[in-house]
Design a protein around this motif. Sequence first.
Motif, PDB file in Angstrom:
ATOM      1  N   ALA A 130       0.868  -1.269  -0.100  1.00  0.00           N
ATOM      2  CA  ALA A 130       0.493  -0.096   0.019  1.00  0.00           C
ATOM      3  C   ALA A 130       1.011   0.885   0.304  1.00  0.00           C
ATOM      4  O   ALA A 130       0.410   2.324  -0.506  1.00  0.00           O
ATOM      5  CB  ALA A 130      -1.038   0.076   1.026  1.00  0.00           C
ATOM      6  N   GLN A 131       2.447   0.859   1.075  1.00  0.00           N
ATOM      7  CA  GLN A 131       2.423   2.604   1.305  1.00  0.00           C
ATOM      8  C   GLN A 131       3.491   2.500   0.006  1.00  0.00           C
ATOM      9  O   GLN A 131       4.048   3.222  -0.598  1.00  0.00           O
ATOM     10  CB  GLN A 131       3.570   2.037   2.084  1.00  0.00           C
ATOM     11  CG  GLN A 131       2.793   2.543   3.644  1.00  0.00           C
ATOM     12  CD  GLN A 131       3.744   2.425   4.262  1.00  0.00           C
ATOM     13  OE1 GLN A 131       5.383   2.771   4.523  1.00  0.00           O
ATOM     14  NE2 GLN A 131       3.286   2.377   5.768  1.00  0.00           N
ATOM     15  N   ALA A 132       3.955   2.240  -0.779  1.00  0.00           N
ATOM     16  CA  ALA A 132       4.923   1.677  -1.925  1.00  0.00           C
ATOM     17  C   ALA A 132       4.112   1.720  -3.121  1.00  0.00           C
ATOM     18  O   ALA A 132       4.548   2.988  -3.974  1.00  0.00           O
ATOM     19  CB  ALA A 132       5.461   0.051  -2.651  1.00  0.00           C
ATOM     20  N   ALA A 133       3.058   1.762  -3.056  1.00  0.00           N
ATOM     21  CA  ALA A 133       1.448   2.007  -4.447  1.00  0.00           C
ATOM     22  C   ALA A 133       2.175   3.653  -4.145  1.00  0.00           C
ATOM     23  O   ALA A 133       1.823   4.158  -5.206  1.00  0.00           O
ATOM     24  CB  ALA A 133       0.270   0.995  -4.181  1.00  0.00           C
ATOM     25  N   LEU A 134       1.180   3.933  -3.529  1.00  0.00           N
ATOM     26  CA  LEU A 134       0.544   6.143  -3.090  1.00  0.00           C
ATOM     27  C   LEU A 134       2.586   6.085  -3.255  1.00  0.00           C
ATOM     28  O   LEU A 134       2.020   6.956  -4.118  1.00  0.00           O
ATOM     29  CB  LEU A 134       0.338   6.132  -2.068  1.00  0.00           C
ATOM     30  CG  LEU A 134      -1.427   5.328  -1.360  1.00  0.00           C
ATOM     31  CD1 LEU A 134      -1.688   6.739  -2.896  1.00  0.00           C
ATOM     32  CD2 LEU A 134      -1.843   4.502  -1.911  1.00  0.00           C
ATOM     33  N   ILE A 135       3.421   5.327  -3.098  1.00  0.00           N
ATOM     34  CA  ILE A 135       4.767   6.581  -3.390  1.00  0.00           C
ATOM     35  C   ILE A 135       5.006   6.423  -4.962  1.00  0.00           C
ATOM     36  O   ILE A 135       5.724   8.088  -5.323  1.00  0.00           O
ATOM     37  CB  ILE A 135       6.263   5.563  -2.626  1.00  0.00           C
ATOM     38  CG1 ILE A 135       6.029   6.138  -1.406  1.00  0.00           C
ATOM     39  CG2 ILE A 135       7.548   5.957  -3.451  1.00  0.00           C
ATOM     40  CD1 ILE A 135       6.965   4.914  -0.649  1.00  0.00           C
ATOM     41  N   ALA A 136       4.807   5.792  -5.353  1.00  0.00           N
ATOM     42  CA  ALA A 136       4.849   5.781  -6.853  1.00  0.00           C
ATOM     43  C   ALA A 136       3.939   6.485  -6.917  1.00  0.00           C
ATOM     44  O   ALA A 136       4.378   6.978  -8.072  1.00  0.00           O
ATOM     45  CB  ALA A 136       4.675   3.851  -7.159  1.00  0.00           C
ATOM     46  N   VAL A 137       2.653   6.645  -6.603  1.00  0.00           N
ATOM     47  CA  VAL A 137       1.823   7.690  -7.230  1.00  0.00           C
ATOM     48  C   VAL A 137       2.108   8.654  -7.087  1.00  0.00           C
ATOM     49  O   VAL A 137       1.739   9.647  -7.913  1.00  0.00           O
ATOM     50  CB  VAL A 137       0.501   7.237  -6.755  1.00  0.00           C
ATOM     51  CG1 VAL A 137      -0.884   9.088  -6.879  1.00  0.00           C
ATOM     52  CG2 VAL A 137      -0.488   5.585  -6.786  1.00  0.00           C
ATOM     53  N   TRP A 138       3.169   8.919  -6.372  1.00  0.00           N
ATOM     54  CA  TRP A 138       3.556  10.366  -6.024  1.00  0.00           C
ATOM     55  C   TRP A 138       4.701  10.673  -6.777  1.00  0.00           C
ATOM     56  O   TRP A 138       4.828  11.536  -7.683  1.00  0.00           O
ATOM     57  CB  TRP A 138       3.912  10.635  -4.559  1.00  0.00           C
ATOM     58  CG  TRP A 138       5.150  11.483  -4.282  1.00  0.00           C
ATOM     59  CD1 TRP A 138       5.889  12.095  -4.745  1.00  0.00           C
ATOM     60  CD2 TRP A 138       4.389  12.914  -4.172  1.00  0.00           C
ATOM     61  NE1 TRP A 138       7.157  12.923  -4.570  1.00  0.00           N
ATOM     62  CE2 TRP A 138       5.508  13.339  -4.026  1.00  0.00           C
ATOM     63  CE3 TRP A 138       3.116  13.667  -3.929  1.00  0.00           C
ATOM     64  CZ2 TRP A 138       5.513  15.494  -4.033  1.00  0.00           C
ATOM     65  CZ3 TRP A 138       3.099  15.535  -3.537  1.00  0.00           C
ATOM     66  CH2 TRP A 138       4.237  15.739  -3.429  1.00  0.00           C
ATOM     67  N   ARG A 139       5.152   9.997  -7.911  1.00  0.00           N
ATOM     68  CA  ARG A 139       6.587   9.707  -8.607  1.00  0.00           C
ATOM     69  C   ARG A 139       6.141  10.064  -9.902  1.00  0.00           C
ATOM     70  O   ARG A 139       6.572  10.558 -11.016  1.00  0.00           O
ATOM     71  CB  ARG A 139       6.643   8.646  -7.914  1.00  0.00           C
ATOM     72  CG  ARG A 139       7.548   8.793  -7.079  1.00  0.00           C
ATOM     73  CD  ARG A 139       9.062   7.453  -6.857  1.00  0.00           C
ATOM     74  NE  ARG A 139       9.959   8.018  -5.346  1.00  0.00           N
ATOM     75  CZ  ARG A 139      10.311   6.534  -4.702  1.00  0.00           C
ATOM     76  NH1 ARG A 139      10.425   5.230  -5.418  1.00  0.00           N
ATOM     77  NH2 ARG A 139      11.105   6.965  -4.119  1.00  0.00           N
ATOM     78  N   LYS A 140       4.785   9.018 -10.242  1.00  0.00           N
ATOM     79  CA  LYS A 140       4.530   9.070 -11.643  1.00  0.00           C
ATOM     80  C   LYS A 140       3.153   9.739 -11.534  1.00  0.00           C
ATOM     81  O   LYS A 140       2.252   9.462 -13.180  1.00  0.00           O
ATOM     82  CB  LYS A 140       4.087   7.170 -12.299  1.00  0.00           C
ATOM     83  CG  LYS A 140       5.187   6.286 -11.629  1.00  0.00           C
ATOM     84  CD  LYS A 140       4.807   4.689 -11.127  1.00  0.00           C
ATOM     85  CE  LYS A 140       6.101   4.153 -11.786  1.00  0.00           C
ATOM     86  NZ  LYS A 140       5.743   2.579 -11.679  1.00  0.00           N
ATOM     87  N   ALA A 141       2.551  10.575 -10.592  1.00  0.00           N
ATOM     88  CA  ALA A 141       1.273  10.792 -10.520  1.00  0.00           C
ATOM     89  C   ALA A 141       1.460  12.030 -12.945  1.00  0.00           C
ATOM     90  O   ALA A 141       0.203  11.978 -13.269  1.00  0.00           O
ATOM     91  CB  ALA A 141       0.778  12.649 -10.253  1.00  0.00           C
ATOM     92  N   ALA A 142       2.441  12.544 -12.739  1.00  0.00           N
ATOM     93  CA  ALA A 142       2.267  13.033 -14.479  1.00  0.00           C
ATOM     94  C   ALA A 142       2.322  11.705 -15.478  1.00  0.00           C
ATOM     95  O   ALA A 142       1.856  12.340 -16.343  1.00  0.00           O
ATOM     96  CB  ALA A 142       3.942  13.486 -14.695  1.00  0.00           C
ATOM     97  N   GLN A 143       2.618  10.658 -15.276  1.00  0.00           N
ATOM     98  CA  GLN A 143       2.124   9.553 -16.399  1.00  0.00           C
ATOM     99  C   GLN A 143       0.864   9.558 -16.506  1.00  0.00           C
ATOM    100  O   GLN A 143       0.574   8.703 -17.624  1.00  0.00           O
ATOM    101  CB  GLN A 143       3.558   8.303 -15.770  1.00  0.00           C
ATOM    102  CG  GLN A 143       5.117   8.853 -15.975  1.00  0.00           C
ATOM    103  CD  GLN A 143       5.934   7.376 -15.473  1.00  0.00           C
ATOM    104  OE1 GLN A 143       4.653   6.333 -15.610  1.00  0.00           O
ATOM    105  NE2 GLN A 143       6.442   7.356 -15.402  1.00  0.00           N
ATOM    106  N   PHE A 144      -0.060   9.576 -15.411  1.00  0.00           N
ATOM    107  CA  PHE A 144      -1.914   9.608 -15.396  1.00  0.00           C
ATOM    108  C   PHE A 144      -2.228  10.010 -16.022  1.00  0.00           C
ATOM    109  O   PHE A 144      -2.081  11.143 -16.468  1.00  0.00           O
ATOM    110  CB  PHE A 144      -1.921  10.375 -14.101  1.00  0.00           C
ATOM    111  CG  PHE A 144      -3.553   9.118 -13.962  1.00  0.00           C
ATOM    112  CD1 PHE A 144      -3.718   8.487 -13.597  1.00  0.00           C
ATOM    113  CD2 PHE A 144      -4.614  10.714 -13.743  1.00  0.00           C
ATOM    114  CE1 PHE A 144      -5.821   7.854 -14.103  1.00  0.00           C
ATOM    115  CE2 PHE A 144      -5.618  10.954 -14.147  1.00  0.00           C
ATOM    116  CZ  PHE A 144      -6.323   9.398 -13.805  1.00  0.00           C
ATOM    117  N   ASP A 145      -3.291   9.240 -17.588  1.00  0.00           N
ATOM    118  CA  ASP A 145      -3.572  10.383 -17.878  1.00  0.00           C
ATOM    119  C   ASP A 145      -4.885   9.476 -17.844  1.00  0.00           C
ATOM    120  O   ASP A 145      -5.638   8.365 -18.260  1.00  0.00           O
ATOM    121  CB  ASP A 145      -2.905   8.933 -19.819  1.00  0.00           C
ATOM    122  CG  ASP A 145      -3.617   9.861 -21.300  1.00  0.00           C
ATOM    123  OD1 ASP A 145      -4.767  10.988 -20.548  1.00  0.00           O
ATOM    124  OD2 ASP A 145      -3.721   8.979 -21.904  1.00  0.00           O
TER     125      ASP A 145
END
Length: 181
Positions: A48-63
């Motif tokens: 869960a924590q790693a997933a949300l860290i990835a969201v923080w880091r990869k937010a610009a990749q979200f389409d």
Amino acid sequence: MEWADLIGRVASRGERDAFKTLFEHFAPRIKGLMLKAGCKADEAEEIAQAALIAVWRKAAQFDPASTGASAWIFTIARNLRIDLLRRTMRSGRFGHDAELADSADPADSADVLISRAENTARVTAAIECLSAEQSRVIRLSFIEEQPHPEIARLLGIPLGTVKSRIRLAMNRLRELLDEES
């Protein structure tokens, strides 16, 4: 809540309040999903924590045009779960009688998990197409596993309305998922 907007604010401005809202909503849900998938509590928390860290880091990749925010976030979590399973299998930490859920052959486990992740992402995206009322009762009933009387109490609506919304939502989901196939 407009999750895609919050992800956009994280991507464009590194907005901590937007991320905090995302974290508080999705972390417990991811952890619960991982526990249901057979993770130990500490593994589920770590994913869960790693997933949300990835969201923080990869937010610009979200389409938002290609997928819903929830589907994107849960797919990240499922991919982390698959990675954990692969690492676990490579390191030989499974006991001799340990078995992956719904899989007789450990070699197929990644394919099975990927297929499940894809199916879950499709369903999550379809749920986001429902009205707010229908989406809410579906999430409470099937994701949070609340009984219908409890949903009625939480939402302050009659039990019959809960059941009608679920029935209508399930019909709509069936239509949406049939359109994709």
